[in-house]
Design a protein around this motif. Structure first.
Motif, PDB file in Angstrom:
ATOM      1  N   ALA A 155       5.060 -25.379  13.159  1.00 22.95           N
ATOM      2  CA  ALA A 155       5.013 -24.043  12.762  1.00 22.95           C
ATOM      3  C   ALA A 155       5.480 -23.908  11.149  1.00 22.95           C
ATOM      4  N   PHE A 156       4.403 -23.229  10.420  1.00 25.21           N
ATOM      5  CA  PHE A 156       4.892 -22.962   9.123  1.00 25.21           C
ATOM      6  C   PHE A 156       5.248 -21.427   8.859  1.00 25.21           C
ATOM      7  N   GLY A 157       6.078 -21.345   8.190  1.00 23.01           N
ATOM      8  CA  GLY A 157       6.508 -19.806   7.890  1.00 23.01           C
ATOM      9  C   GLY A 157       5.922 -19.482   6.683  1.00 23.01           C
ATOM     10  N   ILE A 158       5.723 -18.012   6.720  1.00 26.00           N
ATOM     11  CA  ILE A 158       5.068 -17.144   5.446  1.00 26.00           C
ATOM     12  C   ILE A 158       6.181 -16.419   4.809  1.00 26.00           C
ATOM     13  N   VAL A 159       6.491 -16.659   3.492  1.00 18.59           N
ATOM     14  CA  VAL A 159       7.464 -15.663   3.005  1.00 18.59           C
ATOM     15  C   VAL A 159       6.628 -14.717   1.880  1.00 18.59           C
ATOM     16  N   CYS A 160       7.263 -13.676   1.791  1.00 15.82           N
ATOM     17  CA  CYS A 160       6.736 -12.689   0.586  1.00 15.82           C
ATOM     18  C   CYS A 160       7.372 -13.321  -0.596  1.00 15.82           C
ATOM     19  N   MET A 171      10.256  -9.808   5.169  1.00 13.25           N
ATOM     20  CA  MET A 171       8.816  -9.597   5.181  1.00 13.25           C
ATOM     21  C   MET A 171       8.377 -11.370   5.352  1.00 13.25           C
ATOM     22  N   THR A 172       8.358 -11.594   6.744  1.00 15.01           N
ATOM     23  CA  THR A 172       7.704 -12.969   6.943  1.00 15.01           C
ATOM     24  C   THR A 172       6.504 -13.081   7.761  1.00 15.01           C
ATOM     25  N   GLY A 173       6.071 -14.128   8.180  1.00 15.68           N
ATOM     26  CA  GLY A 173       5.179 -14.284   8.970  1.00 15.68           C
ATOM     27  C   GLY A 173       5.015 -15.455   9.577  1.00 15.68           C
ATOM     28  N   LYS A 174       3.806 -16.386  10.302  1.00 14.48           N
ATOM     29  CA  LYS A 174       4.000 -17.436  10.690  1.00 14.48           C
ATOM     30  C   LYS A 174       2.241 -18.001  10.830  1.00 14.48           C
TER      31      LYS A 174
ATOM     32  N   GLY B 444      13.106 -23.540  -6.562  1.00  7.77           N
ATOM     33  CA  GLY B 444      11.677 -23.177  -6.429  1.00  7.77           C
ATOM     34  C   GLY B 444      10.952 -24.417  -6.116  1.00  7.77           C
ATOM     35  N   THR B 445      10.975 -25.413  -6.316  1.00 10.07           N
ATOM     36  CA  THR B 445      10.389 -26.545  -5.961  1.00 10.07           C
ATOM     37  C   THR B 445      10.356 -26.799  -4.362  1.00 10.07           C
ATOM     38  N   LEU B 446      11.508 -26.566  -3.821  1.00 12.55           N
ATOM     39  CA  LEU B 446      11.751 -26.375  -2.527  1.00 12.55           C
ATOM     40  C   LEU B 446      11.117 -25.255  -1.787  1.00 12.55           C
ATOM     41  N   GLY B 447      10.651 -24.264  -2.473  1.00 11.26           N
ATOM     42  CA  GLY B 447       9.799 -23.136  -1.975  1.00 11.26           C
ATOM     43  C   GLY B 447      10.448 -21.700  -2.063  1.00 11.26           C
ATOM     44  N   VAL B 448      11.833 -21.922  -2.590  1.00 10.30           N
ATOM     45  CA  VAL B 448      12.452 -20.424  -2.472  1.00 10.30           C
ATOM     46  C   VAL B 448      12.012 -19.447  -3.291  1.00 10.30           C
ATOM     47  N   ALA B 449      11.689 -18.318  -2.773  1.00  9.50           N
ATOM     48  CA  ALA B 449      11.240 -17.024  -3.360  1.00  9.50           C
ATOM     49  C   ALA B 449      12.076 -16.528  -4.446  1.00  9.50           C
ATOM     50  N   ARG B 450      11.508 -15.976  -5.632  1.00 10.76           N
ATOM     51  CA  ARG B 450      12.424 -15.331  -6.574  1.00 10.76           C
ATOM     52  C   ARG B 450      12.375 -13.937  -6.188  1.00 10.76           C
ATOM     53  N   ARG B 451      13.216 -13.244  -6.736  1.00  9.60           N
ATOM     54  CA  ARG B 451      13.556 -11.760  -6.538  1.00  9.60           C
ATOM     55  C   ARG B 451      13.724 -11.336  -5.156  1.00  9.60           C
ATOM     56  N   HIS B 452      14.510 -12.216  -4.228  1.00  7.46           N
ATOM     57  CA  HIS B 452      14.743 -12.010  -2.796  1.00  7.46           C
ATOM     58  C   HIS B 452      16.105 -12.056  -2.409  1.00  7.46           C
ATOM     59  N   TRP B 453      16.497 -11.261  -1.585  1.00  6.54           N
ATOM     60  CA  TRP B 453      17.814 -10.928  -1.367  1.00  6.54           C
ATOM     61  C   TRP B 453      18.377 -11.932  -0.445  1.00  6.54           C
ATOM     62  N   ASP B 454      17.598 -12.619   0.523  1.00  6.33           N
ATOM     63  CA  ASP B 454      18.335 -12.979   1.655  1.00  6.33           C
ATOM     64  C   ASP B 454      17.457 -14.356   2.029  1.00  6.33           C
ATOM     65  N   MET B 455      17.935 -15.448   1.505  1.00  2.00           N
ATOM     66  CA  MET B 455      17.091 -16.708   1.712  1.00  2.00           C
ATOM     67  C   MET B 455      17.436 -17.087   3.166  1.00  2.00           C
ATOM     68  N   THR B 456      18.246 -16.442   4.019  1.00  2.00           N
ATOM     69  CA  THR B 456      18.372 -16.884   5.256  1.00  2.00           C
ATOM     70  C   THR B 456      17.311 -16.167   6.379  1.00  2.00           C
ATOM     71  N   PHE B 457      16.767 -15.236   5.767  1.00  2.00           N
ATOM     72  CA  PHE B 457      15.992 -14.267   6.389  1.00  2.00           C
ATOM     73  C   PHE B 457      16.677 -13.660   7.965  1.00  2.00           C
ATOM     74  N   SER B 458      17.811 -13.496   7.608  1.00  2.00           N
ATOM     75  CA  SER B 458      18.538 -12.861   9.088  1.00  2.00           C
ATOM     76  C   SER B 458      18.009 -11.674   9.601  1.00  2.00           C
ATOM     77  N   ASP B 459      17.575 -10.727   8.659  1.00  2.00           N
ATOM     78  CA  ASP B 459      16.936  -9.585   9.053  1.00  2.00           C
ATOM     79  C   ASP B 459      15.495  -9.465   9.666  1.00  2.00           C
ATOM     80  N   VAL B 461      12.007 -10.637  11.598  1.00  2.00           N
ATOM     81  CA  VAL B 461      11.513 -10.687  13.167  1.00  2.00           C
ATOM     82  C   VAL B 461      11.286 -11.877  13.252  1.00  2.00           C
ATOM     83  N   VAL B 462      10.144 -12.521  12.523  1.00  2.00           N
ATOM     84  CA  VAL B 462       9.877 -13.745  12.599  1.00  2.00           C
ATOM     85  C   VAL B 462      10.626 -14.810  11.638  1.00  2.00           C
ATOM     86  N   SER B 463      11.434 -15.673  12.152  1.00  2.00           N
ATOM     87  CA  SER B 463      12.305 -16.586  11.210  1.00  2.00           C
ATOM     88  C   SER B 463      11.761 -17.583  10.536  1.00  2.00           C
ATOM     89  N   VAL B 464      11.849 -17.591   9.424  1.00  2.00           N
ATOM     90  CA  VAL B 464      11.579 -18.923   8.429  1.00  2.00           C
ATOM     91  C   VAL B 464      13.018 -19.534   8.191  1.00  2.00           C
TER      92      VAL B 464
END
Lengths: 181, 567
Positions: A155-160, A171-174, B444-459, B461-464
């Motif tokens: 399962a791969f996540g999509i981030v914005c 904003m996420t997806g999968k 960034g090399t590990l994929g973390v987005a810039r300009r982003h408030w929550d790297m845990t994606f707690s809010d 719907v689809v968790s990453v």
């Protein structure tokens, strides 16, 4: 000194010291090598971003995504109500970026190629596939088509990763990648 | 020249140059205003870093995005460009021994810049212009956000033309012999690029302003980006030209260093003008709609001559310092000249740290990120701010901080106070910025987005989820941001205290920090000729840099090769 006019009025005729000359030549050649590397990768490399792009009205793109989702829906994701869509291998797959989700959830087969369409219904978004770490900008009004071949299951996540307002971090997806049947 | 005109001058006891008092006043006011915007923007930067530190997560989402917008505008635009105005007036009127062409227009430019900067800040703080520094359409800010930026740019353009006019006046009135000094040449480079930059900004921001008030119906997001980055990227090239000029100036003023070769250094500056103008391509590599050829050609012009320009300065700046030090007798081994350099002088320490960090952190990562295919690995991840904190904070900001320690005695005629604090400041700031830059690039090399408030994606719907290492990186980024902030506070405290309470120097020369600066002109007259000294230390430094560059470049191609195949 660098803060005073050159001591030698005809400074452009001064000979250049050998060490400087050697460095300039090395740095220049390195520039050529880096230029050539990009071109060589277009010939031998497997990872080159497609430039196939069409203008499209956001509404028209949304309609295409919805039609595909209806045709290829296989189940819903848990209790979220989000459709999981499994288009046939080699086909056109539409992914929609909008405020604030990536829609729908896709299920692809490992080792198969798909024509993945990316576009936005509203603002700019950033398609960021994790943990693969593949990052592509998504514009409204432009349908960008990338032929993608997943090489691992899971399962791969999509981030914005383009700021898109107050809900940006939600904003996420999968994308699911399953073994080929 | 008439007596009344002469009354507008004083003679500098340090350099013997004539100092035009109206020019000096403009330098002071632009530099002080710059420092105020640095303080404001730096504070917002701290709030951003503390929010992205997962264990702290200070601000709520809306204030985080607001603070991030304010951080970008205040430090990247207002601090740097106000300071660059001071640098331009210094490099023209003062270094050329001339009067400033038209101080009145200099003041008009200053006030427009100030009004524009305040207006844009008001728009951001009101909360309806949280669009980030880049304000990508179709996201819309309040009209006075765009208007503020336009007014600021007009003011800056006026300042640039006052600079050009001063060059003409100095030439016409024969205030100097031969060619302009190298530092002035670097400032001319910055000013030429500034004109291109501001015109690009006008071409895109004026229609965007009209769109925000409803007079234009649609702005294409891709076209916006192409033109906007004509401003955004070239403005960073103004910074590079200006801070490289500042490196040369500090090496000259502190150590009496002379360019190894005027010709090579000037051609390197020229490369910045000739080969960076369409650099917006660097920001469109992960974009639809542009051809591969357009991307490959416009990021490199087939031979990376702008990179070559920076690599040349990377040799000639330390090379000129090594030569000057060897002339003074520091000739043991490859590195005695460097060990015995004036590391206790914050101007020199800041300058040398800026040089090394700009090359290793900002320079290498910038070339890697600007490579067409490699960009897929880092586009819009935290790698991007990791890179530009290496260029614009470690490079430009640290260099400008360093030169301030020379401007306070030269221009404000005050001695530095709080000397211990001043001595530590460049190191503290450099360590902080190195951490910020490296850990953001790591995240960034590990994929973390810039300009982003929550790297845990707690809010969401689809968790990453991001790997645990990414959270560690962001925590460390927060710790080092605190260190950098302390370094920034040290700088502001030292500068403000010195300007207000420093010992007045009057018409006496400032006490020179050891070792003494005075060069022996006869001994260095032969730089750039067959009589030039050998510079083994600099040769080793640039070799280390080159090996690091090549290795890191190809490591990234190896990462890319592991990515899912795509065409």
């Amino acid at each position: 000194m660098a803060v005073t006019p050159p001591t030698n009025r005809v400074w452009w005729n001064e000979p250049v010291e050998k060490m400087e000359l050697v460095w300039v030549v090395i740095a220049f050649l390195w520039g050529l090598v880096m230029f050539a590397t990009m071109i060589v990768w277009h010939i031998v490399g497997q990872q080159n971003l497609s430039t196939e792009t069409y203008r499209i009205k956001p509404e028209a793109y949304v309609a295409k995504v919805e039609a595909m989702a209806e045709k290829f829906k296989v189940r819903e994701e848990g209790s979220t109500g989000i459709p999981v869509v499994k288009p046939s291998a080699g086909s056109d797959v539409y992914l929609l970026g909008r405020l604030w989700d990536w829609w729908p959830i896709l299920e692809l087969e490992k080792g198969q190629s798909y024509r993945l369409h990316l576009s936005s219904a509203d603002w700019q978004h950033g398609f960021s596939l994790q943990p693969v770490n593949l990052n592509i900008q998504v514009h409204p009004g432009y349908d960008h088509i990338i032929t993608l071949t997943p090489t691992e299951t899971g399962a791969f996540g999509i981030v914005c990763n383009e700021f898109c307002g107050i809900g940006h971090h939600q904003m996420t997806g999968k994308i699911y990648v399953v073994e080929r049947r | 020249m008439s007596a009344s005109a002469n009354a507008e001058f004083r003679t500098c006891p340090e350099t013997g140059l004539k100092v035009h008092l109206p020019a000096e006043k403009l330098i002071k006011v632009n530099a002080v205003t710059a420092v105020i915007f640095l303080a404001v923007g730096g504070l917002f930067g701290l709030l951003v870093a503390l929010t992205r530190w997962p264990a702290v997560h200070l601000l709520p989402a809306d204030l985080f995005y607001l603070a991030l917008t304010a951080h970008g505008a205040n430090v990247l635009l207002f601090w740097i460009i106000f300071f660059e105005m001071a640098v331009l007036y210094f490099a023209s009127a003062l270094l050329l021994n001339s009067r400033l062409a038209t101080p009145a227009w200099g003041w008009v430019g200053y006030w427009l810049m100030l009004v524009g900067a305040v207006l844009a800040n008001i728009a951001v703080l009101q909360g309806d212009s949280t669009v980030m520094f880049t304000s990508y359409v179709p996201m819309k800010a309040a009209p006075h956000f765009y208007l503020g930026l336009i007014v600021f740019a007009v003011g800056a353009l006026i300042g640039v033309f006052v600079f050009f006019a001063t060059l003409v006046v100095a030439k016409d009135e024969n205030t100097y012999e031969g060619s302009v000094p190298l530092v002035t040449f670097g400032a001319i480079t910055a000013a030429v690029i500034a004109v291109f930059t501001i015109v690009s900004g006008a071409i895109i921001l004026i229609p965007t302003f009209l769109w925000s008030i409803g007079l234009i119906g649609y702005i294409d997001p891709l076209v916006y980006k192409v033109v906007w980055w004509g401003m955004g990227h070239s403005s960073q090239q103004i910074n590079v030209s200006a801070h490289v000029a500042v490196w040369y100036a500090i090496a000259a003023l502190v150590l009496g260093a002379k360019p190894l070769s005027e010709k090579v250094s000037r051609v390197a500056f020229l490369f910045y003008i000739l080969f960076l103008q369409l650099a917006s391509a660097h920001h469109l590599l992960a974009e639809p709609g542009m051809s591969e050829g357009w991307k490959v050609f416009n990021t490199s012009y087939a031979m990376y001559l702008a990179v070559l320009g920076s690599m040349i300065h990377g040799l000639t700046v330390p090379g000129s310092i090594e030569a000057a030090q060897r002339e003074k007798g520091y000739t043991h081994g490859a590195f005695e000249w460097l060990r015995k350099a004036p590391w206790g002088n914050p101007a020199f320490a800041g300058m040398f740290l800026s040089l090394v960090m700009f090359g290793f952190l900002g320079g290498i990562s910038g070339v890697v990120m600007g490579t067409e295919q490699l960009n897929l690995l880092m586009h819009n991840t935290l790698y991007v701010p990791g890179h530009f904190h290496g260029t614009v904070v470690a490079g430009t900001t640290l260099a400008f901080m360093a030169v301030t320690y020379l401007l306070v005695p030269l221009i404000f005629r005050r001695g530095l106070v709080l000397n211990k604090m001043a001595q530590w400041q460049p190191y503290l700031f450099a360590i902080g910025v190195t951490g910020i830059s490296l850990f953001m690039m790591g995240a960034g090399t590990l994929g973390v987005a810039r300009r982003h408030w929550d790297m845990t994606f707690s809010d969401a719907v689809v968790s990453v989820s991001y790997p645990a290492g990414a959270f560690l990186m962001m925590g460390l980024n927060g710790v080092f941001a605190v260190l950098a902030t302390l370094g920034g506070i040290f700088y502001i405290v030292v500068v403000v205290a010195s300007i207000l309470y420093g010992p007045k120097l009057g018409d006496k020369a400032a006490p020179k920090p050891a070792p003494a600066a005075a060069p022996r002109p006869a001994a260095i007259a032969s730089y750039g000729s067959a009589g030039t000294l050998k510079l083994p230390g600099t040769a080793i430094l640039v070799t280390v840099f080159f090996v690091a560059f090549v290795l890191y470049y190809y490591v990234n191609w190896k990462y890319l090769a592991a990515l899912w195949p795509m065409r």
